[in-house]
Design a protein around this motif. Structure first.
Motif, PDB file in Angstrom:
ATOM      1  N   GLN A 178       0.802  -1.218   0.000  1.00 60.91           N
ATOM      2  CA  GLN A 178       0.000   0.000   0.000  1.00 60.91           C
ATOM      3  C   GLN A 178       0.839   1.275   0.000  1.00 60.91           C
ATOM      4  O   GLN A 178       0.386   2.317  -0.488  1.00 60.91           O
ATOM      5  N   SER A 179       2.047   1.217   0.556  1.00 58.00           N
ATOM      6  CA  SER A 179       2.910   2.404   0.589  1.00 58.00           C
ATOM      7  C   SER A 179       3.918   2.430  -0.553  1.00 58.00           C
ATOM      8  O   SER A 179       4.748   3.342  -0.628  1.00 58.00           O
ATOM      9  N   ALA A 180       3.861   1.454  -1.443  1.00 59.77           N
ATOM     10  CA  ALA A 180       4.820   1.383  -2.545  1.00 59.77           C
ATOM     11  C   ALA A 180       4.538   2.451  -3.589  1.00 59.77           C
ATOM     12  O   ALA A 180       3.388   2.819  -3.839  1.00 59.77           O
ATOM     13  N   GLY A 181       5.619   2.964  -4.223  1.00 57.82           N
ATOM     14  CA  GLY A 181       5.492   3.902  -5.328  1.00 57.82           C
ATOM     15  C   GLY A 181       5.438   5.340  -4.895  1.00 57.82           C
ATOM     16  O   GLY A 181       5.296   5.663  -3.718  1.00 57.82           O
ATOM     17  N   ARG A 182       5.570   6.232  -5.869  1.00 58.68           N
ATOM     18  CA  ARG A 182       5.482   7.672  -5.664  1.00 58.68           C
ATOM     19  C   ARG A 182       4.685   8.279  -6.814  1.00 58.68           C
ATOM     20  O   ARG A 182       5.188   8.335  -7.923  1.00 58.68           O
ATOM     21  N   PRO A 183       3.427   8.686  -6.632  1.00 58.91           N
ATOM     22  CA  PRO A 183       2.682   8.590  -5.379  1.00 58.91           C
ATOM     23  C   PRO A 183       2.440   7.135  -5.002  1.00 58.91           C
ATOM     24  O   PRO A 183       2.459   6.249  -5.850  1.00 58.91           O
ATOM     25  N   SER A 184       2.176   6.921  -3.727  1.00 59.46           N
ATOM     26  CA  SER A 184       1.986   5.554  -3.249  1.00 59.46           C
ATOM     27  C   SER A 184       0.685   4.966  -3.785  1.00 59.46           C
ATOM     28  O   SER A 184      -0.216   5.684  -4.243  1.00 59.46           O
ATOM     29  N   VAL A 185       0.591   3.652  -3.705  1.00 59.29           N
ATOM     30  CA  VAL A 185      -0.654   2.975  -4.080  1.00 59.29           C
ATOM     31  C   VAL A 185      -1.812   3.533  -3.265  1.00 59.29           C
ATOM     32  O   VAL A 185      -2.899   3.808  -3.797  1.00 59.29           O
ATOM     33  N   ALA A 186      -1.611   3.720  -1.969  1.00 63.49           N
ATOM     34  CA  ALA A 186      -2.670   4.250  -1.104  1.00 63.49           C
ATOM     35  C   ALA A 186      -3.103   5.644  -1.546  1.00 63.49           C
ATOM     36  O   ALA A 186      -4.304   5.954  -1.580  1.00 63.49           O
ATOM     37  N   GLN A 187      -2.151   6.506  -1.887  1.00 63.72           N
ATOM     38  CA  GLN A 187      -2.492   7.855  -2.351  1.00 63.72           C
ATOM     39  C   GLN A 187      -3.302   7.810  -3.644  1.00 63.72           C
ATOM     40  O   GLN A 187      -4.282   8.556  -3.806  1.00 63.72           O
ATOM     41  N   GLN A 188      -2.905   6.944  -4.556  1.00 59.13           N
ATOM     42  CA  GLN A 188      -3.635   6.841  -5.821  1.00 59.13           C
ATOM     43  C   GLN A 188      -5.052   6.336  -5.605  1.00 59.13           C
ATOM     44  O   GLN A 188      -6.009   6.829  -6.220  1.00 59.13           O
ATOM     45  N   LEU A 189      -5.205   5.354  -4.717  1.00 64.49           N
ATOM     46  CA  LEU A 189      -6.539   4.847  -4.423  1.00 64.49           C
ATOM     47  C   LEU A 189      -7.413   5.938  -3.811  1.00 64.49           C
ATOM     48  O   LEU A 189      -8.596   6.078  -4.155  1.00 64.49           O
ATOM     49  N   LEU A 190      -6.843   6.705  -2.900  1.00 64.62           N
ATOM     50  CA  LEU A 190      -7.617   7.764  -2.250  1.00 64.62           C
ATOM     51  C   LEU A 190      -8.036   8.831  -3.261  1.00 64.62           C
ATOM     52  O   LEU A 190      -9.139   9.385  -3.166  1.00 64.62           O
ATOM     53  N   GLU A 219       1.743  10.020   5.588  1.00 67.19           N
ATOM     54  CA  GLU A 219       1.798   9.224   4.367  1.00 67.19           C
ATOM     55  C   GLU A 219       1.153   9.943   3.188  1.00 67.19           C
ATOM     56  O   GLU A 219       0.958   9.352   2.125  1.00 67.19           O
ATOM     57  N   GLY A 220       0.812  11.214   3.383  1.00 70.55           N
ATOM     58  CA  GLY A 220       0.273  12.005   2.286  1.00 70.55           C
ATOM     59  C   GLY A 220      -1.148  11.680   1.907  1.00 70.55           C
ATOM     60  O   GLY A 220      -1.555  11.898   0.753  1.00 70.55           O
ATOM     61  N   LEU A 221      -1.943  11.189   2.849  1.00 69.73           N
ATOM     62  CA  LEU A 221      -3.320  10.814   2.568  1.00 69.73           C
ATOM     63  C   LEU A 221      -4.264  11.944   2.983  1.00 69.73           C
ATOM     64  O   LEU A 221      -4.385  12.263   4.169  1.00 69.73           O
ATOM     65  N   ASP A 222      -4.913  12.558   2.018  1.00 68.04           N
ATOM     66  CA  ASP A 222      -5.813  13.684   2.261  1.00 68.04           C
ATOM     67  C   ASP A 222      -7.224  13.149   2.515  1.00 68.04           C
ATOM     68  O   ASP A 222      -8.072  13.143   1.620  1.00 68.04           O
ATOM     69  N   LEU A 223      -7.465  12.710   3.718  1.00 67.97           N
ATOM     70  CA  LEU A 223      -8.764  12.130   4.045  1.00 67.97           C
ATOM     71  C   LEU A 223      -9.867  13.183   4.044  1.00 67.97           C
ATOM     72  O   LEU A 223     -10.985  12.914   3.600  1.00 67.97           O
ATOM     73  N   ALA A 224      -9.565  14.364   4.530  1.00 60.81           N
ATOM     74  CA  ALA A 224     -10.582  15.417   4.577  1.00 60.81           C
ATOM     75  C   ALA A 224     -11.038  15.780   3.174  1.00 60.81           C
ATOM     76  O   ALA A 224     -12.235  15.916   2.905  1.00 60.81           O
ATOM     77  N   GLY A 225     -10.100  15.914   2.247  1.00 59.74           N
ATOM     78  CA  GLY A 225     -10.447  16.311   0.888  1.00 59.74           C
ATOM     79  C   GLY A 225     -11.172  15.245   0.101  1.00 59.74           C
ATOM     80  O   GLY A 225     -11.857  15.542  -0.886  1.00 59.74           O
ATOM     81  N   SER A 226     -11.062  13.995   0.510  1.00 57.01           N
ATOM     82  CA  SER A 226     -11.697  12.903  -0.233  1.00 57.01           C
ATOM     83  C   SER A 226     -13.194  12.789   0.015  1.00 57.01           C
ATOM     84  O   SER A 226     -13.892  12.093  -0.727  1.00 57.01           O
ATOM     85  N   LEU A 227     -13.692  13.432   1.075  1.00 56.73           N
ATOM     86  CA  LEU A 227     -15.085  13.317   1.521  1.00 56.73           C
ATOM     87  C   LEU A 227     -15.475  11.882   1.865  1.00 56.73           C
ATOM     88  O   LEU A 227     -16.653  11.547   1.969  1.00 56.73           O
ATOM     89  N   ALA A 228     -14.494  11.025   2.054  1.00 55.91           N
ATOM     90  CA  ALA A 228     -14.776   9.609   2.279  1.00 55.91           C
ATOM     91  C   ALA A 228     -15.094   9.330   3.739  1.00 55.91           C
ATOM     92  O   ALA A 228     -14.387   9.798   4.633  1.00 55.91           O
ATOM     93  N   PRO A 229     -16.133   8.537   3.993  1.00 55.21           N
ATOM     94  CA  PRO A 229     -16.255   7.980   5.333  1.00 55.21           C
ATOM     95  C   PRO A 229     -15.066   7.066   5.601  1.00 55.21           C
ATOM     96  O   PRO A 229     -14.548   6.417   4.675  1.00 55.21           O
ATOM     97  N   VAL A 230     -14.620   7.027   6.842  1.00 50.80           N
ATOM     98  CA  VAL A 230     -13.411   6.285   7.196  1.00 50.80           C
ATOM     99  C   VAL A 230     -13.771   5.167   8.159  1.00 50.80           C
ATOM    100  O   VAL A 230     -14.368   5.416   9.211  1.00 50.80           O
ATOM    101  N   LEU A 231     -13.417   3.957   7.796  1.00 59.04           N
ATOM    102  CA  LEU A 231     -13.505   2.817   8.700  1.00 59.04           C
ATOM    103  C   LEU A 231     -12.109   2.618   9.258  1.00 59.04           C
ATOM    104  O   LEU A 231     -11.164   2.342   8.504  1.00 59.04           O
TER     105      LEU A 231
END
Length: 290
Positions: A178-190, A219-231
């Protein structure tokens, strides 16, 4: 009245209310706790129940009665029902129905992910109005590509349901992928999740799974900007507490659902209700102060 609260009533053609809005309302009423239903073998022994489908049904009945009016949602882990075969799946159907009857949102933890007609089949199993295993939301694995989830994303939107996409999980092994790559896999998914949630303020229907044991901002994850509910798993037995939840998710406080399983279930049948109340006070208080 229909069995499914997301469905319009007889003669009505109104669209079902979006999952993100229903979740926001439930969080506002009951706080962020989501009780995990994890009837594994050791827990059944601790409760003095047989490790059978009938024992699991008795266990779930006690937990659901305690959860009603005390938490926002219930998260059944499908694997612990499936291990009992058809009888266990029948119990899971009853659990999902029982949650609806008690006004509890359900997040069915199945972590499905596939392509094409197979992904569509999974979507129909859990997100269709007429499905025996229909839940308010399901967890999905995007590691065959986020676009492969489209049948589930589209069906969830049309039926007023939601999904939670695994983005940055709490298990230590997750970072390798999930943290691999730049941007990371997690960042791209978000970023993909954020695009699907565009215009759905205050809360979208496509959620993310991000561990409370992590530091999303670092980890550069913009949760607020995604408007996503978070589990946000990881609270309790995995080591995170309410302070970690505030640190990680304070910017998205109104959209955070915190699963608590062992920290509640280990209290036994007599202690579940009070344990839920304690965790709700801890988490809601901390997020409110944050």
């Amino acid at each position: 009245m229909t069995d499914d609260p997301t469905s319009p009533g007889p003669g009505s053609h109104a669209a079902p209310q979006r999952f993100g809005l229903r979740l926001t309302e439930a969080l506002g009423r009951h706080g962020p706790v989501c009780v995990g239903l994890d009837p594994h073998r050791e827990l059944m022994q601790d409760w003095g129940l047989p490790d059978t489908a009938a024992g699991v049904a008795e266990f779930c009945s006690v937990v659901l009665d305690a959860a009603a009016g005390r938490c926002a949602a219930v998260k059944p882990q499908s694997a612990f029902f499936e291990r009992h075969g058809a009888a266990g799946v029948a119990v899971l159907e009853d659990v999902l129905r029982g949650c609806r009857d008690r006004g509890l949102l359900t997040v069915l933890d199945v972590k499905r992910g596939d392509i094409g007609s197979t992904m569509a089949g999974y979507a129909q199993a859990y997100l269709d109005d007429d499905a025996p295993l229909a839940a308010d939301a399901v967890t999905l694995s995007p590691y065959l590509g986020y676009g492969a989830l489209r049948p589930a994303l589209d069906l969830a939107r049309s039926t007023g349901r939601g999904v939670f996409v695994l983005v940055r999980t709490s298990n230590p092994e997750g970072g390798q992928v999930q943290s691999a790559g730049r941007p990371s896999v997690a960042q791209q998914l978000l970023q993909e999740v954020g695009a699907d949630n565009a215009g759905q303020a205050p809360c979208g229907d496509v959620g993310v799974v991000v561990g409370a044991t992590l530091d999303p901002a670092a980890e550069g994850l913009d949760l607020a900007g995604s408007l996503a509910p978070v589990l946000a798993p990881g609270v309790g037995a995995q080591g995170a507490d309410e302070h970690d939840v505030v640190r990680a998710f304070g910017g998205a406080a109104g959209r955070v659902l915190v699963p608590v399983s062992r920290g509640v279930l280990r209290e036994g049948p007599e202690g579940v209700a009070s344990a839920l109340e304690r965790w709700t006070r801890r988490l809601a208080g901390a997020l409110g102060d944050g």
